[in-house]
Design a protein around this motif. Structure first.
Motif, PDB file in Angstrom:
ATOM      1  N   ILE A   2      72.912   4.528 -11.613  1.00  0.00           N
ATOM      2  CA  ILE A   2      71.909   3.470 -11.495  1.00  0.00           C
ATOM      3  C   ILE A   2      71.168   3.388 -12.821  1.00  0.00           C
ATOM      4  CG2 ILE A   2      70.196   5.043 -10.488  1.00  0.00           C
ATOM      5  CD1 ILE A   2      69.128   2.645  -8.897  1.00  0.00           C
ATOM      6  N   SER A   3      70.960   2.173 -13.298  1.00  0.00           N
ATOM      7  CA  SER A   3      70.332   1.960 -14.594  1.00  0.00           C
ATOM      8  C   SER A   3      69.020   1.204 -14.417  1.00  0.00           C
ATOM      9  CB  SER A   3      71.264   1.167 -15.516  1.00  0.00           C
ATOM     10  OG  SER A   3      70.626   0.842 -16.739  1.00  0.00           O
ATOM     11  N   ARG A   4      67.952   1.772 -14.950  1.00  0.00           N
ATOM     12  CA  ARG A   4      66.646   1.100 -14.968  1.00  0.00           C
ATOM     13  C   ARG A   4      66.525   0.300 -16.265  1.00  0.00           C
ATOM     14  NH1 ARG A   4      62.207   5.026 -16.410  1.00  0.00           N
ATOM     15  NH2 ARG A   4      62.559   5.965 -14.364  1.00  0.00           N
ATOM     16  N   GLU A   5      66.261  -1.004 -16.129  1.00  0.00           N
ATOM     17  CA  GLU A   5      66.122  -1.877 -17.288  1.00  0.00           C
ATOM     18  C   GLU A   5      64.672  -2.348 -17.382  1.00  0.00           C
ATOM     19  OE1 GLU A   5      69.005  -4.960 -16.667  1.00  0.00           O
ATOM     20  OE2 GLU A   5      70.588  -3.790 -17.617  1.00  0.00           O
ATOM     21  N   THR A   6      63.979  -1.890 -18.383  1.00  0.00           N
ATOM     22  CA  THR A   6      62.567  -2.214 -18.568  1.00  0.00           C
ATOM     23  C   THR A   6      62.416  -3.345 -19.582  1.00  0.00           C
ATOM     24  OG1 THR A   6      61.975   0.096 -18.124  1.00  0.00           O
ATOM     25  CG2 THR A   6      60.308  -1.273 -19.164  1.00  0.00           C
ATOM     26  N   GLU A   7      61.590  -4.326 -19.230  1.00  0.00           N
ATOM     27  CA  GLU A   7      61.313  -5.462 -20.107  1.00  0.00           C
ATOM     28  C   GLU A   7      59.810  -5.565 -20.343  1.00  0.00           C
ATOM     29  OE1 GLU A   7      63.011  -8.905 -18.345  1.00  0.00           O
ATOM     30  OE2 GLU A   7      65.076  -8.194 -18.529  1.00  0.00           O
ATOM     31  N   TYR A   8      59.445  -6.062 -21.527  1.00  0.00           N
ATOM     32  CA  TYR A   8      58.051  -6.103 -21.951  1.00  0.00           C
ATOM     33  C   TYR A   8      57.674  -7.533 -22.316  1.00  0.00           C
ATOM     34  CZ  TYR A   8      59.593  -1.294 -22.692  1.00  0.00           C
ATOM     35  OH  TYR A   8      60.158  -0.064 -22.539  1.00  0.00           O
ATOM     36  N   TRP A  44      59.595 -12.409 -22.352  1.00  0.00           N
ATOM     37  CA  TRP A  44      60.056 -11.081 -21.941  1.00  0.00           C
ATOM     38  C   TRP A  44      61.130 -10.592 -22.900  1.00  0.00           C
ATOM     39  CZ3 TRP A  44      57.382  -8.378 -18.592  1.00  0.00           C
ATOM     40  CH2 TRP A  44      56.620  -9.037 -17.635  1.00  0.00           C
ATOM     41  N   ARG A  45      61.000  -9.339 -23.323  1.00  0.00           N
ATOM     42  CA  ARG A  45      61.954  -8.750 -24.245  1.00  0.00           C
ATOM     43  C   ARG A  45      62.336  -7.354 -23.762  1.00  0.00           C
ATOM     44  NH1 ARG A  45      61.619 -11.879 -28.863  1.00  0.00           N
ATOM     45  NH2 ARG A  45      59.752 -13.170 -28.993  1.00  0.00           N
ATOM     46  N   SER A  46      63.487  -6.898 -24.207  1.00  0.00           N
ATOM     47  CA  SER A  46      63.937  -5.552 -23.845  1.00  0.00           C
ATOM     48  C   SER A  46      63.384  -4.486 -24.782  1.00  0.00           C
ATOM     49  CB  SER A  46      65.472  -5.497 -23.859  1.00  0.00           C
ATOM     50  OG  SER A  46      65.969  -5.831 -25.153  1.00  0.00           O
ATOM     51  N   TYR A  47      62.546  -4.888 -25.712  1.00  0.00           N
ATOM     52  CA  TYR A  47      61.954  -3.958 -26.675  1.00  0.00           C
ATOM     53  C   TYR A  47      60.519  -4.398 -26.941  1.00  0.00           C
ATOM     54  CZ  TYR A  47      63.162  -7.884 -29.674  1.00  0.00           C
ATOM     55  OH  TYR A  47      63.280  -9.149 -30.219  1.00  0.00           O
ATOM     56  N   LEU A  70      57.437   3.775 -18.353  1.00  0.00           N
ATOM     57  CA  LEU A  70      58.737   4.051 -17.741  1.00  0.00           C
ATOM     58  C   LEU A  70      59.815   3.271 -18.490  1.00  0.00           C
ATOM     59  CD1 LEU A  70      57.520   3.824 -14.053  1.00  0.00           C
ATOM     60  CD2 LEU A  70      58.306   5.895 -15.195  1.00  0.00           C
ATOM     61  N   PRO A  71      60.294   3.797 -19.611  1.00  0.00           N
ATOM     62  CA  PRO A  71      61.306   3.081 -20.397  1.00  0.00           C
ATOM     63  C   PRO A  71      62.654   3.037 -19.689  1.00  0.00           C
ATOM     64  CG  PRO A  71      60.949   5.279 -21.280  1.00  0.00           C
ATOM     65  CD  PRO A  71      59.911   5.085 -20.204  1.00  0.00           C
ATOM     66  N   SER A  72      63.551   2.248 -20.246  1.00  0.00           N
ATOM     67  CA  SER A  72      64.895   2.121 -19.683  1.00  0.00           C
ATOM     68  C   SER A  72      65.584   3.484 -19.646  1.00  0.00           C
ATOM     69  CB  SER A  72      65.730   1.137 -20.508  1.00  0.00           C
ATOM     70  OG  SER A  72      65.158  -0.150 -20.494  1.00  0.00           O
ATOM     71  N   ALA A  73      66.338   3.711 -18.582  1.00  0.00           N
ATOM     72  CA  ALA A  73      67.032   4.994 -18.418  1.00  0.00           C
ATOM     73  C   ALA A  73      68.172   4.807 -17.429  1.00  0.00           C
ATOM     74  CB  ALA A  73      66.069   6.078 -17.938  1.00  0.00           C
ATOM     75  N   THR A  74      69.132   5.712 -17.481  1.00  0.00           N
ATOM     76  CA  THR A  74      70.278   5.691 -16.570  1.00  0.00           C
ATOM     77  C   THR A  74      70.359   7.024 -15.857  1.00  0.00           C
ATOM     78  OG1 THR A  74      71.498   4.164 -18.003  1.00  0.00           O
ATOM     79  CG2 THR A  74      72.770   5.378 -16.379  1.00  0.00           C
ATOM     80  N   PHE A  75      70.599   6.973 -14.544  1.00  0.00           N
ATOM     81  CA  PHE A  75      70.649   8.174 -13.722  1.00  0.00           C
ATOM     82  C   PHE A  75      71.985   8.213 -12.979  1.00  0.00           C
ATOM     83  CE2 PHE A  75      66.356   6.465 -13.958  1.00  0.00           C
ATOM     84  CZ  PHE A  75      65.657   7.529 -14.506  1.00  0.00           C
ATOM     85  N   ALA A  76      72.712   9.310 -13.178  1.00  0.00           N
ATOM     86  CA  ALA A  76      73.994   9.492 -12.497  1.00  0.00           C
ATOM     87  C   ALA A  76      73.794  10.301 -11.227  1.00  0.00           C
ATOM     88  CB  ALA A  76      74.998  10.201 -13.411  1.00  0.00           C
ATOM     89  N   ALA A  77      74.662  10.082 -10.260  1.00  0.00           N
ATOM     90  CA  ALA A  77      74.610  10.867  -9.037  1.00  0.00           C
ATOM     91  C   ALA A  77      74.879  12.329  -9.361  1.00  0.00           C
ATOM     92  CB  ALA A  77      75.637  10.346  -8.039  1.00  0.00           C
ATOM     93  N   SER A  78      74.320  13.218  -8.560  1.00  0.00           N
ATOM     94  CA  SER A  78      74.533  14.649  -8.791  1.00  0.00           C
ATOM     95  C   SER A  78      75.984  15.047  -8.545  1.00  0.00           C
ATOM     96  CB  SER A  78      73.613  15.473  -7.890  1.00  0.00           C
ATOM     97  OG  SER A  78      73.841  15.154  -6.525  1.00  0.00           O
ATOM     98  N   GLY A  79      76.694  14.232  -7.806  1.00  0.00           N
ATOM     99  CA  GLY A  79      78.103  14.466  -7.518  1.00  0.00           C
ATOM    100  C   GLY A  79      78.635  13.346  -6.653  1.00  0.00           C
ATOM    101  N   ALA A  80      79.925  13.107  -6.709  1.00  0.00           N
ATOM    102  CA  ALA A  80      80.562  12.070  -5.896  1.00  0.00           C
ATOM    103  C   ALA A  80      81.672  12.703  -5.073  1.00  0.00           C
ATOM    104  CB  ALA A  80      81.120  10.954  -6.772  1.00  0.00           C
ATOM    105  N   ARG A  81      81.635  12.472  -3.775  1.00  0.00           N
ATOM    106  CA  ARG A  81      82.666  12.992  -2.883  1.00  0.00           C
ATOM    107  C   ARG A  81      83.731  11.915  -2.668  1.00  0.00           C
ATOM    108  NH1 ARG A  81      81.534  17.180   0.534  1.00  0.00           N
ATOM    109  NH2 ARG A  81      82.471  16.079   2.308  1.00  0.00           N
ATOM    110  N   LEU A  82      84.966  12.279  -3.032  1.00  0.00           N
ATOM    111  CA  LEU A  82      86.072  11.325  -2.940  1.00  0.00           C
ATOM    112  C   LEU A  82      87.099  11.826  -1.943  1.00  0.00           C
ATOM    113  CD1 LEU A  82      86.630  10.684  -6.770  1.00  0.00           C
ATOM    114  CD2 LEU A  82      85.007   9.572  -5.241  1.00  0.00           C
ATOM    115  N   GLY A  83      87.478  10.948  -1.031  1.00  0.00           N
ATOM    116  CA  GLY A  83      88.555  11.290  -0.114  1.00  0.00           C
ATOM    117  C   GLY A  83      89.898  11.227  -0.804  1.00  0.00           C
ATOM    118  N   VAL A  84      90.711  12.293  -0.652  1.00  0.00           N
ATOM    119  CA  VAL A  84      92.005  12.349  -1.347  1.00  0.00           C
ATOM    120  C   VAL A  84      93.165  12.513  -0.365  1.00  0.00           C
ATOM    121  CG1 VAL A  84      91.088  13.171  -3.532  1.00  0.00           C
ATOM    122  CG2 VAL A  84      91.635  14.821  -1.742  1.00  0.00           C
ATOM    123  N   GLY A  85      92.941  12.166   0.909  1.00  0.00           N
ATOM    124  CA  GLY A  85      94.019  12.205   1.893  1.00  0.00           C
ATOM    125  C   GLY A  85      94.091  13.506   2.660  1.00  0.00           C
ATOM    126  N   GLU A  86      94.593  13.416   3.914  1.00  0.00           N
ATOM    127  CA  GLU A  86      94.789  14.571   4.787  1.00  0.00           C
ATOM    128  C   GLU A  86      93.477  15.325   5.027  1.00  0.00           C
ATOM    129  OE1 GLU A  86      97.849  16.977   3.167  1.00  0.00           O
ATOM    130  OE2 GLU A  86      99.416  15.431   3.360  1.00  0.00           O
TER     131      GLU A  86
END
Length: 412
Positions: free
Chosen positions: A74-80, A107-110, A131-147
Motif C-alpha cells: 500500500i502506498s501513501r501519496e501525500t500532496e501539498y 496541489w503538488r507532490s512536493y 506524514l510524507p509519502s511512503a510505501t508499506f509492504a505486507a509482513s508476509g503473503a500466504r499463497l496457495g500452491v495446491g494440495e
C-alpha cells in the motif's frame, strides 16, 4: 557554478548506480538460470519458481488506520497545497525593463520553498510535512500452491513486487463512483472499499495529531492548515513591509485550497495471480513452506514476485530490461552533460565541441564499464575511442583553419 558542480557529481554517480544495478542483475540471473526448479521438486535451500491464484495478504498504514485485505503493498501519496512563482520581463513606455511576477496555487507532490519569492509573505508556503509519502509492504503473503499446501512469501520479496498500482476509494457500500467523462468512458481501475472500513480512522494518529479527516472526492484524507495568531500577525507585518498587503492577483481571489493544506490518498498492489522466485524452506509437518531471498555464490540477493502467470525466463527478462532502460536513460543524461562541457571547452579553447562531447562521454561511460565489468572488449574499446575523439577535437579546428587559409590565398 554551484549548479554545474552538483550536476558534475550527481550525474556520474547516477550513471554508476544504474550501470551497477544492471551488471548485478545480469550477473545474478546468469548464476541462477540453471539452478531454478519447480516447487514440488525442491529441497530446503533451493531456488524455486512457482505460480499461484490464491493470494492472502494484508497491508496497512497505521498512521491513518487504513488496512486492506488481499494487498501486498500500500502506498501513501501525500500532496501539498503550495504557491509557485513565475515571471516575465517587460518594457514600459520609457523603454525601461521591469519584471512582473505571477503566482498560482495548486496541489503538488512536493513542497515549494517561498523564501526567495518576490512577495514571500503574501504567498508564503508553510513547510509542514507530518506524514510524507511512503510505501508499506505486507509482513508476509500466504499463497496457495495446491494440495492444501501454503507458501509464505517474506516481506523482503514483497517490497519489490512488480504489479499494477490501483487507487483506493472508500464509498457507501463500496459502490463505484459515476464516470466523469462527457464523451467516452475510460476503464475504471480504482479499488472501491466500503466507507464503514474507516470506522477507526477518526481516532488514528493522523486524525488526533494533525486533524486528518476522510473527505472522499476520489479517496482523499484532508488536513487543513491552521496558522497561529502570532504567525498571522507576523505575515501581515511582512506583507506591509514588502508592499504586498493590498497587491492582489487573480490567484489570490479564486476559491481554492489554502497554502499549507495537505491531502493524502492511497494506491495498492493487489494481484490475484502471481509468479514467485525465491529460496524455499519446507515445513513438511504443516504442509507449508517459506519463500525468502536467495543469496547467489557472488553475493547477490534474488527474490521476485510478479503479477500474472509468468515463466522464470519472462520474469528475468522483465527485470533486466527495466535495469537496461534505466541505464540508457542515464547514458543519455550523461551525454547531455558532456555536450554542455564540450560546448564550454569549445568556446574557451577553440576545440571542436562535438568531438569533445563524445570524448568526455566516452571516458565517463568507459571508465564506469571498466570498473564494473573489468577488462571486457566493450569496456576496453570505449576508452581508446574516447581518446581518439578528444584528439580529433584538437585536430579538426586546425585543419579547418588551414583549409580556409588556402582558399583565401587562392582568391587573392
Amino acid at each position: 557554478a554551484l549548479v554545474l558542480a552538483v550536476f558534475l557529481v550527481l550525474v556520474p554517480l547516477g550513471l554508476y548506480r544504474a550501470e551497477a544495478a544492471y551488471r548485478n542483475a545480469v550477473e545474478a540471473f546468469g548464476e541462477i538460470e540453471r539452478e531454478v526448479i519447480s516447487l514440488p521438486d525442491s529441497e530446503d535451500g533451493d531456488i524455486v519458481h512457482f505460480q499461484s491464484d490464491e493470494v492472502d495478504a494484508s497491508s496497512a498504514d497505521v498512521a491513518f488506520g487504513v488496512a486492506l485485505q488481499g494487498v501486498v503493498q500500500i502506498s501513501r501519496e501525500t500532496e501539498y497545497c503550495q504557491w509557485s512563482e513565475s515571471s516575465t520581463t517587460k518594457r514600459d513606455e520609457n523603454n525601461r525593463t521591469y519584471t512582473q511576477y505571477y503566482y498560482t496555487k495548486m496541489w503538488r507532490s512536493y513542497r515549494v520553498n517561498s523564501m526567495m519569492f518576490d512577495q514571500a509573505a503574501a504567498h508564503h508556503n508553510p513547510q509542514r510535512d507530518p506524514l510524507p509519502s511512503a510505501t508499506f509492504a505486507a509482513s508476509g503473503a500466504r499463497l496457495g500452491v495446491g494440495e492444501g499446501r501454503v507458501a509464505t512469501v517474506d516481506q523482503a520479496i514483497l517490497e519489490h513486487t512488480k504489479a499494477p498500482w490501483r487507487r483506493v476509494d472508500w464509498t457507501l457500500g463500496a459502490v463505484p463512483r459515476p464516470a466523469r467523462w462527457l464523451f467516452w468512458r475510460s476503464r475504471d481501475s480504482t479499488r472501491y472499499e466500503s466507507i464503514e472500513a474507516l470506522a477507526g480512522a477518526e481516532s488514528s494518529p493522523a486524525a488526533r495529531a494533525h486533524n486528518f479527516a476522510y473527505v472522499g472526492q476520489g479517496g482523499y484524507f484532508f488536513s487543513p492548515y491552521q496558522a497561529s495568531m502570532s504567525e498571522s500577525l507576523f505575515k501581515y507585518f511582512v506583507q506591509y513591509l514588502e508592499g504586498s498587503l493590498l497587491d492582489w492577483q487573480l490567484g489570490d481571489l479564486m476559491p481554492s485550497c489554502t497554502a499549507g493544506d495537505i491531502r493524502v490518498r492511497f494506491r495498492v498492489q493487489d494481484p490475484h495471480e502471481v509468479s514467485v522466485v525465491g529460496k524455499v524452506k519446507h515445513d513438511t509437518k504443516n504442509k507449508a513452506c517459506r519463500i525468502g531471498l536467495y543469496r547467489t555464490p557472488k553475493g547477490h540477493d534474488v527474490g521476485m514476485l510478479h503479477a500474472g502467470y509468468q515463466s522464470f525466463q519472462d520474469m528475468m527478462s522483465e527485470e533486466i530490461n527495466q535495469h537496461r532502460l534505466w541505464c540508457m536513460a542515464m547514458r543519455a543524461v550523461t551525454l547531455l552533460l558532456a555536450s554542455a562541457l564540450g560546448w564550454a571547452a569549445g568556446e574557451r579553447w577553440r576545440v571542436d565541441w562535438r568531438m569533445t562531447s563524445l570524448g568526455v562521454w566516452g571516458f565517463c561511460v568507459g571508465g564506469v564499464w571498466l570498473g564494473l565489468w573489468g577488462a571486457e572488449r566493450f569496456s576496453l574499446a570505449a576508452l581508446p575511442l574516447a581518446g581518439a575523439c578528444l584528439a580529433a577535437a584538437r585536430w579538426l579546428p586546425g585543419r579547418q583553419a588551414a583549409k580556409e587559409s588556402k582558399e583565401e590565398a587562392k582568391r587573392e
